[in-house]
Scaffold this active site. Structure first.
Site, short mmCIF file in Angstrom:
data_model
loop_
_atom_site.label_atom_id
_atom_site.label_comp_id
_atom_site.label_asym_id
_atom_site.label_seq_id
_atom_site.Cartn_x
_atom_site.Cartn_y
_atom_site.Cartn_z
N GLU A 427 3.88 -1.20 -3.19
CA GLU A 427 4.21 -0.23 -2.13
C GLU A 427 5.37 0.64 -2.54
O GLU A 427 6.15 0.82 -1.98
CB GLU A 427 4.59 -0.88 -0.70
CG GLU A 427 3.67 -0.33 0.38
CD GLU A 427 2.71 0.63 0.14
OE1 GLU A 427 1.52 -0.21 -0.04
OE2 GLU A 427 2.78 1.83 0.06
C1 FAD Z 1 -0.29 -8.33 -5.80
C2 FAD Z 1 -0.44 -6.86 -5.91
C3 FAD Z 1 -1.13 -6.45 -4.99
C4 FAD Z 1 -1.33 -4.82 -5.19
N1 FAD Z 1 -2.01 -4.10 -4.37
C5 FAD Z 1 -2.04 -2.59 -4.44
C6 FAD Z 1 -3.16 -2.02 -3.46
O1 FAD Z 1 -3.74 -2.74 -2.66
N2 FAD Z 1 -3.28 -0.63 -3.85
C7 FAD Z 1 -2.61 -0.05 -5.10
O2 FAD Z 1 -2.91 0.98 -5.28
N3 FAD Z 1 -1.92 -0.81 -5.57
C8 FAD Z 1 -1.36 -2.16 -5.36
N4 FAD Z 1 -0.59 -2.77 -6.24
C9 FAD Z 1 -0.04 -2.05 -7.26
C10 FAD Z 1 1.50 -1.88 -6.79
O3 FAD Z 1 1.87 -0.89 -6.25
C11 FAD Z 1 2.05 -1.45 -8.53
O4 FAD Z 1 2.06 -2.83 -9.34
C12 FAD Z 1 3.39 -0.88 -8.41
O5 FAD Z 1 3.36 0.53 -7.69
C13 FAD Z 1 4.25 -0.71 -9.87
O6 FAD Z 1 3.33 -0.34 -10.85
P1 FAD Z 1 3.26 -0.98 -12.10
O7 FAD Z 1 2.62 -2.44 -11.95
O8 FAD Z 1 2.36 -0.22 -13.17
O9 FAD Z 1 4.70 -1.00 -12.68
P2 FAD Z 1 5.55 0.09 -13.56
O10 FAD Z 1 5.42 1.43 -12.73
O11 FAD Z 1 5.01 0.02 -15.01
O12 FAD Z 1 6.94 -0.09 -13.38
C14 FAD Z 1 7.66 -1.17 -14.39
C15 FAD Z 1 9.32 -1.14 -14.00
O13 FAD Z 1 9.59 0.17 -14.52
C16 FAD Z 1 10.21 0.79 -13.29
N5 FAD Z 1 9.91 2.09 -13.34
C17 FAD Z 1 8.73 2.82 -13.58
N6 FAD Z 1 8.81 4.05 -13.26
C18 FAD Z 1 10.17 4.26 -12.93
C19 FAD Z 1 10.96 5.53 -12.86
N7 FAD Z 1 10.49 6.76 -12.71
N8 FAD Z 1 12.31 5.40 -12.66
C20 FAD Z 1 12.90 4.20 -12.82
N9 FAD Z 1 12.22 3.05 -12.82
C21 FAD Z 1 10.93 3.01 -13.07
C22 FAD Z 1 9.65 -0.07 -12.18
O14 FAD Z 1 10.37 0.11 -10.78
C23 FAD Z 1 9.43 -1.54 -12.58
O15 FAD Z 1 10.63 -2.23 -12.80
C24 FAD Z 1 -0.46 -3.95 -6.15
C25 FAD Z 1 0.08 -5.12 -7.06
C26 FAD Z 1 0.26 -6.20 -6.78
C27 FAD Z 1 0.98 -7.17 -8.07
#
Ligand code: FAD
Length: 568
Positions: A427
């Site tokens: 989220e």
């Molecule tokens: C159990 C689980 C359930 C989920 N359920 C859903 C769901 O129902 N539907 C759905 O669509 N998604 C879902 N997600 C996905 C979740 O929303 C994403 O994992 C989350 O938004 C982070 O994206 P990412 O994993 O690609 O991490 P990344 O975006 O790769 O982030 C990695 C790190 O970099 C930081 N970062 C990234 N961009 C920036 C920036 N611009 N500035 C500063 N820091 C940054 C982040 O804060 C984090 O610390 C789920 C994830 C999990 C693990």
């Protein structure tokens, strides 16, 4: 000790802290009378304690499984879901026109926390449906509303939200899923989504996926994204689930916790979808869902914090070890007493922030006044990030209270930490929430923040005569928050971002001082709430000072430390 849902704490917050009487005084929410609210809180607490809480361990020990393309849920989850649906708890805040109860979001927020504290993995399911219901109410055509809303509200069908792709996580605008116009009012949706919560189950008639995808003329980035309703089973002419859509659950993720919630990789191969909202207006529509869900996820953190606190307290009341300064159990040791006191004090803060945010959302709904919109927008990232950080911190302190038994799975203390950890990630990660606070939420030059700081200072001023030892530090902390805000809004964006997480936490700390002061004032200094307020203001509020220093560092030192330095 079995979980006890915090109905009484919500009653206190609504009655004394967050101005719920103002919400109930509006025409929109006139039906939310004190009697009705208290009956709902009691009923929800009963279901959470008696029906859902016994399922929590099942979800952890017997995760959801994918068998022949179909998700099999954890033992008892189907019955738990049935109780939630039949109780009307999914559509509490939804429009009565479609079968909802039309209750204030404040009540949904309270009930959601209780359900989450009893069984987080299962509660995530109705939480997703609630977000979808809200998005459809605001953005869908009448035909989609008529077909889907009654089923989602009754719980016969479940809703999911599909944003994330391997290359598009926090940067949703990088998504590659495609939508092509079929020329008959439907679209063909193709692409892969990952981490989709509750992507399938074996207890609802249908699963309705809200999917973000790009139309051929959609520009790159978030402005070119559209939102589609893509049901697992395509409704027939009578609105009954018909033929299977061209989509499938490819696999379930192996997760650190939240095992009872199936988190899936989803494949869409020309699946039939219906546009929700305007072409390329997907992000606006999704934001409706995400704002609701952000407060809801903050509530998940608070839910687990409450459960972990209760678990640790019960252990401390039983465990004998060493000669304590008071009594016979470890609860008599000063350090154990400190841990439990701080856990309880922070659960109260996180809950009060979420309840205040929910009340602001209700006032915004009822009055449309811009100051309530601004207040709700300001508090949403704080409610999400501080609620979930508190969940993690309290759960890990809960393990510490247990000593070695906290590290042993059988006690259940570790499950809380494993389950709640993801709430700071999904989220919108808590880092992204903090950036939202210092960027989008400060586009008003800090006006909404100053309005809240003014309120805190005026309240602290009014308590200075009766409770100087509590009111004084709260006033001073609010002044530091004002100065930090003034500094922040003058900075370049990346300097703001470098201090964003510290600033958000500082804001929460000051809000905590305010709400504890309100509680002490309402209940009396010589009461459990008064004594807890004293502990918070003496021991936790001072953290705001070092957070202010960190928030004002800017980004230079971070980039002075080069990538090579980090590797060295
Ligand atoms: C159990 C689980 C359930 C989920 N359920 C859903 C769901 O129902 N539907 C759905 O669509 N998604 C879902 N997600 C996905 C979740 O929303 C994403 O994992 C989350 O938004 C982070 O994206 P990412 O994993 O690609 O991490 P990344 O975006 O790769 O982030 C990695 C790190 O970099 C930081 N970062 C990234 N961009 C920036 C920036 N611009 N500035 C500063 N820091 C940054 C982040 O804060 C984090 O610390 C789920 C994830 C999990 C693990």
């Amino acid at each position: 000790m079995p979980y006890r849902a915090p109905a009484a704490d919500y009653q206190f917050l609504l009655d004394h802290i967050v101005g719920f009487d103002e919400v109930a005084a509006t025409e929109r929410f006139a039906e939310a009378t004190p009697d009705m609210v208290s009956a709902i809180l009691d009923e929800a607490a009963k279901m959470s304690n008696e029906v859902l809480a016994p399922l929590n361990r099942n979800g952890d020990l017997h995760p959801a499984k994918l068998e022949n393309g179909v998700v099999r849920t954890s033992p008892g989850f189907a019955d738990g879901y049935k109780a939630i649906a039949e109780g009307g708890w999914i559509g509490m805040a939804a429009s009565p026109e479609y079968g909802g109860m039309g209750l204030p979001f404040s009540i949904q927020n309270a009930v959601n926390e209780m359900m989450g504290g009893s069984c987080l993995a299962l509660q995530l399911n109705p939480l997703m449906s609630q977000g979808q219901i809200e998005a459809l109410e605001h953005h869908a055509s009448d035909a989609i509303k008529d077909l889907y809303l009654p089923k989602l509200i009754s719980g016969e069908w479940c809703g999911t939200m599909n944003l994330t792709e391997p290359q598009a996580g926090s940067d949703v605008g990088a998504l590659k899923s495609k939508a092509e116009d079929n020329g008959d009012g439907t679209y063909a949706i193709s692409g892969q989504k990952i981490y989709i919560s509750w992507a399938d189950n074996d207890f609802s008639e249908n699963v309705c996926h809200l999917v973000l995808a790009r139309l051929p003329d959609g520009v790159p980035g978030t402005k070119g994204i559209s939102l589609f309703m893509v049901p697992k089973l395509i409704p027939d002419e009578n609105g009954k689930p018909g033929v299977a859509n061209s989509l499938k659950v490819v696999s379930l993720e192996h997760k650190m916790g939240l095992h009872g919630s199936p988190t899936a990789v989803m494949q869409y191969d020309g699946a039939t979808g219906w546009l929700v909202g305007k072409p390329h207006g997907g992000m606006a529509a999704m934001f409706t869902m995400m704002n609701n869900a952000r407060v809801g996820v903050g509530g998940q953190g608070i839910a687990v914090a409450e459960a972990a606190y209760q678990h640790a307290l019960a252990y401390a009341q039983e465990r004998k070890q060493g000669k304590a300064a008071e009594g016979e159990t470890i609860l008599g040791h000063a350090d154990v007493r400190r841990m439990l006191a701080q856990m309880k004090a922070d659960v109260f803060v996180a809950r009060a922030i979420a309840a205040a945010c929910a009340a602001a959302i209700d006032m915004q709904t009822a009055t449309g006044a811009p100051e309530w919109t601004a207040r709700a927008a300001l508090l949403t990232p704080i409610a999400k990030a501080f609620g979930t950080d508190t969940g993690i911190e309290v759960a890990q302190q809960g393990i510490q209270v247990h000593g070695g038994m906290g590290f042993i799975e059988e006690t259940g203390a570790a499950q809380y930490l494993r389950d709640v950890r993801v709430t700071a990630i999904y989220e919108g990660t808590n880092g992204i929430q903090a950036m939202d606070l210092v960027a989008r939420k400060m586009m008003d030059g800090g006006e909404a923040a100053y309005a809240l700081i003014d309120e805190i200072e005026a309240y602290a001023e009014s308590c200075k005569a009766t409770m100087p030892e509590l009111a004084g530090p709260v006033f001073t902390a609010a002044e530091t928050l004002r100065e930090t805000t003034e500094w922040l809004v003058e900075q370049e964006m990346n300097d703001r971002f470098a201090g964003a997480v510290s600033y958000l936490r500082m804001f929460a700390r000051v809000l905590g001082g305010y709400y504890h002061l309100c509680a002490a004032n309402a209940a009396g200094l010589d009461s459990a709430r008064g004594r807890l307020a004293t502990i918070y203001i003496q021991r936790l509020l001072p953290e705001h000072g070092s957070l202010a220093d960190q928030a004002r560092q800017g980004a230079d030192d971070l980039y002075a430390l080069s990538e090579e330095d980090l590797v060295a």
